[in-house]
Design an enzyme around this catalytic site. Sequence first.
Site, mmCIF file in Angstrom:
data_model
loop_
_atom_site.group_PDB
_atom_site.id
_atom_site.type_symbol
_atom_site.label_atom_id
_atom_site.label_comp_id
_atom_site.label_asym_id
_atom_site.label_seq_id
_atom_site.Cartn_x
_atom_site.Cartn_y
_atom_site.Cartn_z
ATOM 1 N N PRO A 2 -3.524 7.007 -15.581
ATOM 2 C CG PRO A 2 -2.212 5.096 -15.469
ATOM 3 C CD PRO A 2 -3.463 5.709 -14.923
ATOM 4 C CD GLU A 3 -4.339 12.341 -19.080
ATOM 5 O OE1 GLU A 3 -4.325 12.890 -20.194
ATOM 6 O OE2 GLU A 3 -4.383 12.977 -18.018
ATOM 7 C CG HIS A 90 7.733 -5.996 1.443
ATOM 8 N ND1 HIS A 90 6.751 -5.885 2.404
ATOM 9 C CD2 HIS A 90 7.906 -4.750 0.933
ATOM 10 C CE1 HIS A 90 6.367 -4.634 2.470
ATOM 11 N NE2 HIS A 90 7.033 -3.913 1.602
ATOM 12 N NE ARG A 113 -6.670 5.443 -3.321
ATOM 13 C CZ ARG A 113 -6.986 6.665 -3.724
ATOM 14 N NH1 ARG A 113 -6.043 7.463 -4.195
ATOM 15 N NH2 ARG A 113 -8.218 7.096 -3.653
#
Length: 274
Positions: A2-3, A90, A113
């Site tokens: 994200p920028e 979940h 990640r």
Amino acid sequence: MPELPEVETIVRDIRPALLGRRFDRVSLSHEDVLRGVSRRRLVRGLTGATVHDVSRRAKHAVLDLGTNRLVVQPGMTGSLVVHPRPLAGHDRQYAVLRAQLDDGRELVYRDVRRLGTLLLLDARGWERYDRAIGPEPLDPGFTPERLGAALGRSRQAVKKVIMDQKHLAGVGNIYANEALYAAGIDPSKAARKLTPEDHRRLHAEIRRILQAAIRSNGTTVRDYRTGTGEEGNFQLELLAYGREGEPCRRCGSRLTGTHTIDARITVFCHRCQS
Ligand SMILES: [Zn+2]
């Protein structure tokens, strides 16, 4: 990653829910996102702390907790959302940092990640951190002359220099491609070869595009989500990034995609950009 517009969107979304709130219970699932702080110090520093302010610096969300600042750099797969109630079942998957607020809501940093980073900085640490980053392009004090000074005498490609956070804050690959396309400047051109007129155009386009992207809640290419969990919309307005091989909207030539400037994809029009 994200920028500026994406992180600005996140910050504007979560700010109202966090201001003045206290963190009651804090947990961290993985330590590999931490930089310069241990799990123990992070959890202890956050628990019981009150959020005085939520802001953005470059591509990072900054929670001012009085004595400390929590700095969140969402990675490519990171999101920062305030949920109306603590996550259960979940939904907890990939939640890296969970901080329960004193009104029952929960701030969650989720990162599939775990490419993002979390820092906890005291006043001196923050000062050092802030000083290492270049000017904010949307600050009123950011002028074409300041951009020119940042580009300076660098022999490096202008694209690389405007993406370098120590020269300019918040611009990454997507908005560098877009701004250079809009300004008609070849991304591979040595930064020092730009004229004052180039500085003026590039300065105007960087600001115009970042502001337009904020209005559209940022660009979702894959994983980016706003502070309310929605997709952004600026991907619909991109004229260069992601359009290699497609016709230039200005002259009709096929846009070129290259990886020779940096490790990232650069898309440009060989006719409109020089
Ligand atoms: Zn063109």
